[in-house]
Write an enzyme that holds these catalytic residues in place. Structure first.
Site, PDB file in Angstrom:
ATOM      1  N   TYR A 148     -95.738  17.159  24.576  1.00  0.00           N
ATOM      2  CA  TYR A 148     -95.680  18.714  25.427  1.00  0.00           C
ATOM      3  C   TYR A 148     -97.520  18.677  26.139  1.00  0.00           C
ATOM      4  O   TYR A 148     -98.086  18.407  25.301  1.00  0.00           O
ATOM      5  CB  TYR A 148     -95.657  19.873  24.455  1.00  0.00           C
ATOM      6  CG  TYR A 148     -94.042  19.949  23.976  1.00  0.00           C
ATOM      7  CD1 TYR A 148     -93.185  20.346  24.912  1.00  0.00           C
ATOM      8  CD2 TYR A 148     -93.839  19.782  22.763  1.00  0.00           C
ATOM      9  CE1 TYR A 148     -91.660  20.543  24.420  1.00  0.00           C
ATOM     10  CE2 TYR A 148     -92.585  19.638  22.139  1.00  0.00           C
ATOM     11  CZ  TYR A 148     -91.459  20.281  23.087  1.00  0.00           C
ATOM     12  OH  TYR A 148     -90.184  20.170  22.508  1.00  0.00           O
TER      13      TYR A 148
ATOM     14  N   HIS B 256     -86.122  24.331  29.526  1.00  0.00           N
ATOM     15  CA  HIS B 256     -87.578  24.492  29.173  1.00  0.00           C
ATOM     16  C   HIS B 256     -88.134  23.190  28.334  1.00  0.00           C
ATOM     17  O   HIS B 256     -89.462  23.157  28.027  1.00  0.00           O
ATOM     18  CB  HIS B 256     -87.997  25.616  28.384  1.00  0.00           C
ATOM     19  CG  HIS B 256     -87.684  26.882  29.568  1.00  0.00           C
ATOM     20  ND1 HIS B 256     -87.786  28.152  29.045  1.00  0.00           N
ATOM     21  CD2 HIS B 256     -87.373  26.812  30.872  1.00  0.00           C
ATOM     22  CE1 HIS B 256     -87.639  29.012  29.859  1.00  0.00           C
ATOM     23  NE2 HIS B 256     -87.534  28.115  31.070  1.00  0.00           N
ATOM     24  N   ASP B 257     -87.122  22.280  27.581  1.00  0.00           N
ATOM     25  CA  ASP B 257     -87.808  21.320  26.723  1.00  0.00           C
ATOM     26  C   ASP B 257     -87.699  19.852  27.531  1.00  0.00           C
ATOM     27  O   ASP B 257     -87.919  19.044  26.859  1.00  0.00           O
ATOM     28  CB  ASP B 257     -86.729  21.198  25.805  1.00  0.00           C
ATOM     29  CG  ASP B 257     -87.150  20.435  24.569  1.00  0.00           C
ATOM     30  OD1 ASP B 257     -88.393  20.850  24.052  1.00  0.00           O
ATOM     31  OD2 ASP B 257     -86.733  19.847  23.872  1.00  0.00           O
ATOM     32  N   ALA B 258     -87.913  19.912  28.904  1.00  0.00           N
ATOM     33  CA  ALA B 258     -87.888  18.602  29.493  1.00  0.00           C
ATOM     34  C   ALA B 258     -89.293  18.138  29.533  1.00  0.00           C
ATOM     35  O   ALA B 258     -89.924  18.101  30.537  1.00  0.00           O
ATOM     36  CB  ALA B 258     -87.402  18.935  30.971  1.00  0.00           C
TER      37      ALA B 258
END
Length: 428
Positions: free
Chosen positions: A255, A297-299
């Site tokens: 992230y 949102h987890d890309a």
């Protein structure tokens, strides 16, 4: 004491992975380095005679393993430390993402017979595996299987012939990834199935995915883009790596807010390693816009990959198809922050025209054509979502989560058009 594993790529031994003092070391085999058209395992591990230390080697090799709780469950199954990358690759590194296989030194790579060795499953066995995967990710240790996939979700590589599901044995390549429902995430299978189908409807050429049901149990089957059928009708592996591996970033830092790659680094990677790069950059640009508009949102950087295509002169990396597209924004208990900033913003609601411009600049694209492409997608996506939701036989009509996704897409697209369309987006 040094422990070693032979590293194979396709049907060639390409090097040795060692563990000494708790640290990894990788060295390419001289025979591989001298081979015409030799391919590097990773953009972060270029062909060279000198060994790679733990700092250089770990991002690629750890990146082949499951993450988080899934990794800990696999480690517990084999009674090894969850931090021991080497031990985990030794136990489950037989069938990995791409074309990499790990074997003890001197062991010969299993050659699949002309009739691939598959243990076909009946419906009761499929349901049993769906229930077992959250407790035993990748079916670790089951029937001698050595299967590994990256990521934090329970899943398993399988063979699917259009009718039957089976487990690949003795070096037989898997053809699909089976993804059961995610615990605590409402209707995750339908969510991902819808988002992947929507990407296809938008001509983004994602990995092929389809929702299946066996005895009232839903699961997603995703066709592996790193597998290809040869002229004889047999499955063959293609090599691939995700962006964290290619950039030399360990998976626990995937992230951006943890120090992981940002979008500018991702686009720079594509420009540096793909040929020709212009088309690949535009495809990645579309992927980022699509993920933002559907609320994925987890890309993060492990959810984008390079696919290495072999030819006589070596390899020619291209951007891999879109995968792992899931609208996380429709779940109030999941983070509202995107995995990577658009411009300087993590939250979609805060993205103004200038932030889209910053994103385009970081991608190396001119502002006017970038705005035009964002507006095109924002105007086309709501109708595509409505059509897909109501399509006969889609299975999406009447699904509460799909309805929330469609509403979210309409809201985000309207906001984007208002902010970009009213900021000189079409006039420039």
């Amino acid at each position: 004491m040094t422990h070693e594993l032979d590293v194979w790529l396709f049907s060639d031994r390409v090097g040795t992975l060692g563990l000494a003092g708790g640290r990894l070391q990788f060295r390419y085999a001289p025979a591989w380095l001298s081979q015409r058209g030799a391919m590097a395992l990773s953009a972060s591990l270029p062909l060279q005679a000198a060994p790679f230390d733990d700092h250089a080697a770990r991002p690629f090799f750890a990146g082949l393993l499951p993450e988080g709780q899934m990794r800990q469950l696999v480690a517990r199954q084999f009674q090894v430390s969850g931090q021991n990358d080497f031990a985990l690759l030794d136990r489950i590194g037989g069938e990995c993402a791409g074309a990499v296989t790990f074997l003890p030194p001197g062991q010969v790579l299993p050659v699949p017979s002309r009739d691939e060795n598959v243990r076909w499953l009946d419906d009761a066995e499929v349901v049993a595996i769906l229930h077992e995967l959250p407790r035993r990710p990748l079916l670790a240790g089951k029937d001698g299987l050595r299967l590994s996939l990256a990521g934090a979700q329970a899943k398993a590589p399988v063979v699917f012939d259009g009718v039957r599901l089976g487990l690949p044995l003795d070096g037989t390549p898997s053809t699909h990834i089976l993804k059961p429902a995610i615990a605590g995430v409402e209707d995750s299978v339908a969510n991902e199935g819808f988002c992947m189908a929507l990407a296809n409807a938008m001509s983004l050429r994602p990995a092929r995915a389809q929702v299946h049901t066996v005895r009232d149990q839903q699961f997603l089957l995703v066709e592996r883009y790193d597998r290809i059928i040869d002229a004889q009708g047999h499955q063959q592996r293609l090599h691939q790596e995700d962006f964290c591996q290619a950039l030399g970033v360990v998976p626990e830092m995937k992230y951006q807010n943890e120090g992981g790659p940002d979008l500018a680094q991702c686009f720079a990677l594509v420009r540096r390693v793909t040929r020709p790069s212009a088309l690949q950059v535009l495809r990645l640009f579309d992927y980022v816009i699509f993920n933002a508009l559907i609320g994925n949102h987890d890309a993060h950087a492990k959810n984008f990959s390079l696919l290495h295509l072999r030819h006589e002169a070596g390899s020619a990396p291209v951007l891999a198809p879109l995968y792992d597209a899931l609208s996380t924004a429709v779940y109030p208990d999941l983070t509202p922050k995107m995995a990577m900033k658009i411009g300087s913003k993590y939250r979609f609601s805060e993205i103004e025209a200038r932030h889209w411009d910053q994103f385009a600049e970081g991608a190396g694209l001119a502002r006017a054509p970038a705005r035009k492409r964002i507006l095109e997608m924002a105007r086309a996506l709501p109708a595509a979502a409505r059509d897909l939701q109501s399509a006969p036989g889609s299975g999406f009509a009447g699904n509460a989560v799909i309805e929330r996704i469609r509403a979210l897409i309409e809201q985000r697209c309207a906001l984007t058009v208002a902010r970009l369309g009213g900021a000189g987006g079409e006039a420039e």
